[in-house]
Design a protein around this motif. Sequence first.
Motif, PDB file in Angstrom:
ATOM      1  N   SER A   1       0.826  -1.222   0.000  1.00 11.28           N
ATOM      2  CA  SER A   1       0.000   0.000   0.000  1.00 11.28           C
ATOM      3  C   SER A   1       0.859   1.270   0.000  1.00 11.28           C
ATOM      4  N   THR A   2       2.126   1.131   0.404  1.00  3.43           N
ATOM      5  CA  THR A   2       3.009   2.306   0.390  1.00  3.43           C
ATOM      6  C   THR A   2       3.786   2.407  -0.920  1.00  3.43           C
ATOM      7  N   GLY A   3       3.446   1.535  -1.890  1.00  3.52           N
ATOM      8  CA  GLY A   3       4.097   1.592  -3.201  1.00  3.52           C
ATOM      9  C   GLY A   3       5.475   0.967  -3.207  1.00  3.52           C
ATOM     10  N   ARG A   4       5.709   0.037  -2.287  1.00  6.27           N
ATOM     11  CA  ARG A   4       7.003  -0.623  -2.182  1.00  6.27           C
ATOM     12  C   ARG A   4       6.901  -2.038  -2.734  1.00  6.27           C
ATOM     13  N   PHE A   5       7.972  -2.496  -3.372  1.00  2.00           N
ATOM     14  CA  PHE A   5       7.982  -3.863  -3.884  1.00  2.00           C
ATOM     15  C   PHE A   5       8.257  -4.825  -2.725  1.00  2.00           C
ATOM     16  N   VAL A   6       7.447  -5.857  -2.594  1.00  2.00           N
ATOM     17  CA  VAL A   6       7.635  -6.822  -1.505  1.00  2.00           C
ATOM     18  C   VAL A   6       7.752  -8.224  -2.092  1.00  2.00           C
ATOM     19  N   ASP A   7       8.558  -9.070  -1.436  1.00  2.00           N
ATOM     20  CA  ASP A   7       8.853 -10.398  -1.970  1.00  2.00           C
ATOM     21  C   ASP A   7       8.870 -11.413  -0.826  1.00  2.00           C
ATOM     22  N   SER A   8       8.106 -12.474  -0.959  1.00  2.00           N
ATOM     23  CA  SER A   8       8.019 -13.463   0.126  1.00  2.00           C
ATOM     24  C   SER A   8       9.320 -14.237   0.326  1.00  2.00           C
ATOM     25  N   SER A   9      10.176 -14.231  -0.693  1.00  2.00           N
ATOM     26  CA  SER A   9      11.450 -14.934  -0.513  1.00  2.00           C
ATOM     27  C   SER A   9      12.387 -14.156   0.412  1.00  2.00           C
ATOM     28  N   LEU A  10      12.080 -12.898   0.644  1.00  2.00           N
ATOM     29  CA  LEU A  10      12.889 -12.085   1.556  1.00  2.00           C
ATOM     30  C   LEU A  10      12.218 -11.936   2.922  1.00  2.00           C
ATOM     31  N   SER A  11      10.917 -11.689   2.891  1.00  2.00           N
ATOM     32  CA  SER A  11      10.246 -11.393   4.161  1.00  2.00           C
ATOM     33  C   SER A  11       9.220 -12.442   4.588  1.00  2.00           C
ATOM     34  N   GLY A  12       9.049 -13.492   3.816  1.00  2.00           N
ATOM     35  CA  GLY A  12       8.079 -14.534   4.165  1.00  2.00           C
ATOM     36  C   GLY A  12       6.703 -14.253   3.572  1.00  2.00           C
ATOM     37  N   LYS A  13       5.986 -15.361   3.246  1.00  2.00           N
ATOM     38  CA  LYS A  13       4.673 -15.252   2.606  1.00  2.00           C
ATOM     39  C   LYS A  13       3.682 -14.449   3.446  1.00  2.00           C
ATOM     40  N   GLU A  14       3.692 -14.737   4.780  1.00  2.00           N
ATOM     41  CA  GLU A  14       2.722 -14.097   5.676  1.00  2.00           C
ATOM     42  C   GLU A  14       2.858 -12.576   5.659  1.00  2.00           C
ATOM     43  N   ASP A  15       4.129 -12.139   5.691  1.00  2.00           N
ATOM     44  CA  ASP A  15       4.402 -10.707   5.716  1.00  2.00           C
ATOM     45  C   ASP A  15       3.908 -10.034   4.428  1.00  2.00           C
ATOM     46  N   VAL A  16       4.229 -10.660   3.297  1.00  2.00           N
ATOM     47  CA  VAL A  16       3.803 -10.085   2.007  1.00  2.00           C
ATOM     48  C   VAL A  16       2.277 -10.070   1.937  1.00  2.00           C
ATOM     49  N   LEU A  17       1.667 -11.191   2.372  1.00  2.00           N
ATOM     50  CA  LEU A  17       0.195 -11.268   2.332  1.00  2.00           C
ATOM     51  C   LEU A  17      -0.445 -10.159   3.168  1.00  2.00           C
ATOM     52  N   SER A  18       0.115  -9.944   4.361  1.00  2.00           N
ATOM     53  CA  SER A  18      -0.470  -8.905   5.227  1.00  2.00           C
ATOM     54  C   SER A  18      -0.342  -7.527   4.574  1.00  2.00           C
TER      55      SER A  18
END
Lengths: 226, 325
Positions: free
Chosen positions: A200-217
């Motif tokens: 929502s802040t316009g940042r690219f997010v990746d589950s391989s770096l921060s985990g699926k749960e984090d990206v999903l949230s």
Amino acid sequence: MLRINDIAIGYSNKAIVDGISFEVVPGECILVCGANGSGKTTLMKTVAGVMKPMRGTVSGDGTMVLVPTGIPKVKGFTLREFVRTGCYSETDIWGRASKALESSIDEAIALLGIGHLEDRDISEVSDGEFQKACIASALTRRASVLLLDEPTAFLDVDSRTMVLQALRKVAAEKGIAVLFSSHDIHESASVCTRIIGISSTGRFVDSSLSGKEDVLSQCFASLRKG
Amino acid sequence: MPVRRNKSLLFCLTAFALLLILAAADLSCGDIPMREIIQGGMVRDILFGVRIPRVLTAMLAGGALAIAGSQMQAIFRNPLADPHIMGVSAGAGTGAAIATIVLAAVPGTMVLGSISIALAAFAGAAVASALIVAISSSVRSGNTLLLSGVMLGFIFSAVTSIIEYSANEETLKLFYSWSAGSFSGNRMVEVWILAGLLGIGLIAAFVNSKGLDIILFGEEYSELSGAPVKKIRLISMVSCCLVTGAATAFCGPIGFVGIIAPHITRWLTGTSSHRKVIPASMLCGAVLALLADILSVVGGKPLPAGSTMALIGIPVILFILIKKK
């Protein structure tokens, strides 16, 4: 196989998302999520080579094939004839395919489990079955990376499940990397091996770096905002 | 697939048989019965000089407009697109009007020959086609594009009316009879020109049939599949200009055959593949034009073929619209 190195995506010199970097390996099935207008389609088109990144590089081996959304089901073509249109440049002047190409069409149709429908008029098949035919059409182009923009949009629950399972099967059995965008986060997350998205802040997010749960949230937050 | 191929073949054979029957019937239509023509030694003057050219003109013009209609319906992805509705016929009409009226009125200028009229009609059709292609690049809605074509047709008709206004009485009379639409009044030289241009247009459409197929699935899908969309459109529009320009120059504006022939063909053959639709539509268009020509003369007093074609075509179009809801 596919390397996205610090790219910025956007239109007319205005970046939507900056600093996107990720790698994709064969057999991965990746969900691309984000709110409406967050830049999912722009990211898919940039990765597919349809649009140029404003900065950074997209490199990879093999063919990247983008399957657009909203392909019409034109009456008067069989499902097999439609799949054959996918390899336009490889067919002869009358649209006829060589034996080798017909074999790859057979293979793609069989992989997606729509062989029993190949002589059926495409206006008579369900939306889910037609979406599978669109994927088969892309596979005939010997894709090493398959990108699908909203493949489950406007589909009913059964068709949605059918298409998502087909995508997972394509990735697992053909070793093709599949990237698809979707708003159906829960259902898509259950079949994908990895999630990338635009928060929502316009940042690219990746589950391989921060985990699926984090990206999903972060994606849920972006969807609530959108 | 074999079922579909058989249906296409059956359709073509039936259309060809109908074509022969209607051609024979059309040849016999007129004040003088066929027997009198043969017995009275009028074969050369009436049969070869008047009736055969009229029948061939009807067949070629009907086929030409059907080819144009099937291509336009594909590239604009609109079931109601045809040269008449999209303003291309009106553009051809303006071109023909400039050639026949304006240049004929210039002192010292000879009345231009048939080739010049065909070229002027082609140029008019090309201008209209270029405008409609330009509009189509910025308009997404098929209905808006269709309305734009209708408006374009009105503009060309208005220009033609202005040209008519400055014509003398004799030329005006000729132009009015042309603008009503008729397959009569052509000699074999015009038939040959029409056949030649139809041949070129048909070849262009036929070799472009793979492109016309894929473009039905949308511009984005076509481009992503490796199809050269701009080239496909350009070849189609050149083909449409050639055949529409030729048909309009020699027969006047004949509407509706370009819309209904491809629909009848697709409905009866069960396929939208242009490899089959284009030649089959051409046959169907020829049959419809002959039918309209026969209907225009059976009542005794000759009627404009353009009007009888409208009487055949409009109910079919209404049926298509109602069926599609």
